[in-house]
Each structure stands twice: as structure tokens, then as C-alpha cells.
Design a protein around this motif. Sequence first.
Motif, PDB file in Angstrom:
ATOM      1  N   PHE A   1       0.828  -1.212   0.000  1.00 48.73           N
ATOM      2  CA  PHE A   1       0.000   0.000   0.000  1.00 48.73           C
ATOM      3  C   PHE A   1       0.860   1.259   0.000  1.00 48.73           C
ATOM      4  N   LEU A   2       1.900   1.284   0.844  1.00 47.82           N
ATOM      5  CA  LEU A   2       2.761   2.463   0.919  1.00 47.82           C
ATOM      6  C   LEU A   2       3.485   2.707  -0.400  1.00 47.82           C
ATOM      7  N   ILE A   3       3.908   1.642  -1.049  1.00 44.63           N
ATOM      8  CA  ILE A   3       4.605   1.808  -2.335  1.00 44.63           C
ATOM      9  C   ILE A   3       3.636   2.282  -3.411  1.00 44.63           C
ATOM     10  N   GLU A   4       2.472   1.658  -3.480  1.00 41.84           N
ATOM     11  CA  GLU A   4       1.517   1.989  -4.543  1.00 41.84           C
ATOM     12  C   GLU A   4       1.029   3.431  -4.454  1.00 41.84           C
ATOM     13  N   TYR A   5       0.818   3.932  -3.226  1.00 41.90           N
ATOM     14  CA  TYR A   5       0.247   5.261  -3.058  1.00 41.90           C
ATOM     15  C   TYR A   5       1.275   6.308  -2.640  1.00 41.90           C
ATOM     16  N   SER A   6       2.549   5.954  -2.711  1.00 43.89           N
ATOM     17  CA  SER A   6       3.585   6.968  -2.478  1.00 43.89           C
ATOM     18  C   SER A   6       3.597   7.947  -3.645  1.00 43.89           C
ATOM     19  N   ILE A   7       3.963   9.172  -3.366  1.00 43.67           N
ATOM     20  CA  ILE A   7       3.955  10.200  -4.403  1.00 43.67           C
ATOM     21  C   ILE A   7       4.930   9.884  -5.546  1.00 43.67           C
ATOM     22  N   PRO A   8       6.155   9.382  -5.270  1.00 45.70           N
ATOM     23  CA  PRO A   8       7.021   9.012  -6.404  1.00 45.70           C
ATOM     24  C   PRO A   8       6.391   7.955  -7.318  1.00 45.70           C
ATOM     25  N   ASN A   9       5.692   6.968  -6.745  1.00 38.08           N
ATOM     26  CA  ASN A   9       5.069   5.943  -7.579  1.00 38.08           C
ATOM     27  C   ASN A   9       3.901   6.509  -8.371  1.00 38.08           C
ATOM     28  N   GLN A  10       3.138   7.429  -7.768  1.00 37.86           N
ATOM     29  CA  GLN A  10       2.033   8.042  -8.504  1.00 37.86           C
ATOM     30  C   GLN A  10       2.541   8.917  -9.641  1.00 37.86           C
ATOM     31  N   LEU A  11       3.662   9.600  -9.414  1.00 35.70           N
ATOM     32  CA  LEU A  11       4.263  10.382 -10.495  1.00 35.70           C
ATOM     33  C   LEU A  11       4.734   9.477 -11.633  1.00 35.70           C
ATOM     34  N   SER A  12       5.368   8.371 -11.267  1.00 34.55           N
ATOM     35  CA  SER A  12       5.842   7.450 -12.306  1.00 34.55           C
ATOM     36  C   SER A  12       4.671   6.825 -13.058  1.00 34.55           C
ATOM     37  N   ALA A  13       3.513   6.675 -12.389  1.00 35.57           N
ATOM     38  CA  ALA A  13       2.339   6.134 -13.065  1.00 35.57           C
ATOM     39  C   ALA A  13       1.864   7.050 -14.185  1.00 35.57           C
ATOM     40  N   LEU A  14       2.060   8.356 -14.010  1.00 42.17           N
ATOM     41  CA  LEU A  14       1.692   9.293 -15.076  1.00 42.17           C
ATOM     42  C   LEU A  14       2.560   9.095 -16.316  1.00 42.17           C
ATOM     43  N   TYR A  15       3.745   8.532 -16.129  1.00 44.23           N
ATOM     44  CA  TYR A  15       4.636   8.239 -17.258  1.00 44.23           C
ATOM     45  C   TYR A  15       4.486   6.800 -17.742  1.00 44.23           C
ATOM     46  N   GLY A  16       3.547   6.060 -17.179  1.00 40.61           N
ATOM     47  CA  GLY A  16       3.291   4.697 -17.626  1.00 40.61           C
ATOM     48  C   GLY A  16       4.210   3.657 -17.035  1.00 40.61           C
ATOM     49  N   THR A  17       5.022   4.014 -16.039  1.00 43.85           N
ATOM     50  CA  THR A  17       5.926   3.055 -15.394  1.00 43.85           C
ATOM     51  C   THR A  17       5.707   3.123 -13.886  1.00 43.85           C
ATOM     52  N   THR A  18       5.342   2.006 -13.269  1.00 46.79           N
ATOM     53  CA  THR A  18       5.099   1.958 -11.839  1.00 46.79           C
ATOM     54  C   THR A  18       6.009   0.922 -11.183  1.00 46.79           C
ATOM     55  N   MET A  19       6.157   1.042  -9.861  1.00 45.51           N
ATOM     56  CA  MET A  19       7.006   0.120  -9.109  1.00 45.51           C
ATOM     57  C   MET A  19       6.302  -1.203  -8.826  1.00 45.51           C
ATOM     58  N   THR A  20       5.003  -1.223  -8.932  1.00 46.61           N
ATOM     59  CA  THR A  20       4.224  -2.441  -8.710  1.00 46.61           C
ATOM     60  C   THR A  20       3.271  -2.649  -9.875  1.00 46.61           C
ATOM     61  N   SER A  21       2.703  -3.847  -9.942  1.00 44.85           N
ATOM     62  CA  SER A  21       1.771  -4.159 -11.028  1.00 44.85           C
ATOM     63  C   SER A  21       0.368  -3.640 -10.759  1.00 44.85           C
ATOM     64  N   SER A  22       0.102  -3.221  -9.515  1.00 46.11           N
ATOM     65  CA  SER A  22      -1.213  -2.695  -9.156  1.00 46.11           C
ATOM     66  C   SER A  22      -1.061  -1.260  -8.654  1.00 46.11           C
ATOM     67  N   GLY A  23      -2.162  -0.690  -8.180  1.00 50.01           N
ATOM     68  CA  GLY A  23      -2.110   0.679  -7.692  1.00 50.01           C
ATOM     69  C   GLY A  23      -2.662   1.654  -8.709  1.00 50.01           C
ATOM     70  N   PRO A  24      -2.649   2.949  -8.401  1.00 50.62           N
ATOM     71  CA  PRO A  24      -3.187   3.960  -9.314  1.00 50.62           C
ATOM     72  C   PRO A  24      -2.455   3.961 -10.658  1.00 50.62           C
ATOM     73  N   SER A  25      -3.204   4.163 -11.723  1.00 47.53           N
ATOM     74  CA  SER A  25      -2.621   4.224 -13.060  1.00 47.53           C
ATOM     75  C   SER A  25      -3.392   5.254 -13.876  1.00 47.53           C
ATOM     76  N   ALA A  26      -2.806   5.611 -15.025  1.00 47.94           N
ATOM     77  CA  ALA A  26      -3.424   6.604 -15.917  1.00 47.94           C
ATOM     78  C   ALA A  26      -3.732   7.888 -15.149  1.00 47.94           C
ATOM     79  N   TRP A  27      -4.999   8.332 -15.146  1.00 50.03           N
ATOM     80  CA  TRP A  27      -5.374   9.588 -14.489  1.00 50.03           C
ATOM     81  C   TRP A  27      -5.751   9.405 -13.019  1.00 50.03           C
ATOM     82  N   GLU A  28      -5.693   8.183 -12.509  1.00 47.45           N
ATOM     83  CA  GLU A  28      -6.096   7.926 -11.123  1.00 47.45           C
ATOM     84  C   GLU A  28      -5.239   8.666 -10.089  1.00 47.45           C
TER      85      GLU A  28
END
Length: 283
Positions: free
Chosen positions: A231-258
Motif C-alpha cells: 500500500f505504501l509503495i503503490e500510493y507513495s507520491i514518487p510511484n504516482q508520479l511514475s504512473a503518469l509516465y506509464g511506469t510503476t514500481m508495482t503491477s497494481s495501484g493507481p494508473s493513468a489519471w487515477e
Amino acid sequence: MTSPATPQDRRQEPEAGLLSFYESPIPIRPATLGDAIASEWTKLRSVRSTVWTLGVMVVLMLALGVGIALLLAVNDTNLAGEPALALGFFGVLLGSLCVITLGVLTVGSEYSTGMIRTTLTACPSRARVLAAKAIVFFSLTFVVTTVTATVVAVLQTMILSGTVAASGGAWALSTVGVGLYLAGLGLLSLAIGAIVRHSAGAITIMIGVVLLPLVLALFMFAEALRGLQRFLIEYSIPNQLSALYGTTMTSSGPSAWEPLLVMLGLVAVALGGAVALLNRRDV
């Protein structure tokens, strides 16, 4: 024995009741949100901290984004099948610290100098003052961040011409999406600054909000903490920023515009708390 008043002396004496019937030629009207926005824009653009913080952010985003792309191009690194836009993440992550600093200073500097007393005297509605600060800060940060992210994305794509072409959605997320997210992060910092009313303390809290969840997750080795770690990794701000670029640290969590929806929820809660405290506290 006093001398009688001369006609000139009598002309200089004010007539009785003259001041009670005086009307100012300047029209008097109550302050509006537009007036508050104009005042906050004047303050924000006239202080050196705005130029320095946003200037450093632009330099970091350009230097890291373009620099990494040049290093990869010189070393002939094979990025076939990968979009070059993701390389902008590193500059944006460091640039977010500048946005945090400016967001806190937008409110905190007025408390440290005592200027907040003058601001609230001119505009007694504290909710209106905070709304004006939020509108001006959000607009400025969004424009500067979006333009810089777009320039970085274009340059990276030109330098790494062998990479796969990004889709329109990916371009929107890595430019407009990043601009909205960083502006929202700045609004969260502004709200924390209004709550804490101390610049150094609020900046420290916001740096902890950005970095601490991810750092804590890295040291959770126990099996019982796996869920919290994820949970901490998925919703950390660095991971959410990377999700905007289409690359995340985990396979789940917020993606796209989430990630923007998550940030919007945090901003709404923080600003609501800031307004409630401003209306209850003395200056």
C-alpha cells in the motif's frame, strides 16, 4: 491680551461640521474575489522566492530530462519498444521539491513577516484569501510545469529517435497530467503551510509526505507487513508520479489519471481543514 483674528486666519479655520458631510470622490465598494486574486498575483510575482523556486524547478527538469536522454544516446543504449517520455520522471521528482517549497512560502512567509495582518485587514474573509492564494498559485505552477514538461518531452523524443512513438494519451499524461499533479501537490503544501503557520516546519512535513512512505516500505521485511508495504509503495507520491509516465514500481495501484484523483482528494481535505482553522484562530 490676544490679538483679534485676521480675515486670513478665519479662512484657515475649518467650518464646524464640514468633515461630517465629507464624501470621498473615490467609489467605495466591498472587496471581491477578483480583488483578492489581483492582490495575491501582485505579491506572488513580486517576491524573489517565486523566481528562484520555479527557476530551479525548470532547470532541474530540463537538465535531468535532456541530460539523461543525451547520455543514453551517446552510449547507444537500446530503448527499442520503450517510450522516451518516461525519462522525464527524474527531473519532475526533484522539481516537485521546489513546488512544495513555493507552496508553503506562499502562506508561511506572510506569517513570518506579519504581512498576514495587513492581508486580512484588507480582506477580512479568510476563506476568500485562501481561495485567492490557491487559484493564483495553482494557475502559475500548472502553466510553468506543463510548458517545461512539454519541452522536455519533445527534446527527449528528438534525441532518442529510435524509441517507440508515444500515444496521444501518453503525451497528455506526461505533460498536462504532470502539470496538474505538481500543481495539486503545491496546493497541498499551501494548505499545510496555512495549518502549521511555520515555513520550515511545513516544508519538513511535506518532504516527509513525499519521501517517508517509500522509505518506510523499503524496510518492511516481515511477512505480516507485506500488505502495508504494498500500500505504501503503490500510493507513495514518487510511484504516482511514475504512473503518469506509464511506469510503476508495482503491477497494481493507481494508473493513468487515477493519481490525479488521489491528489485531488488529499487537497480537498487539507484545504477544508485549513479554512476551518483559519476561521477559528487569531492571526
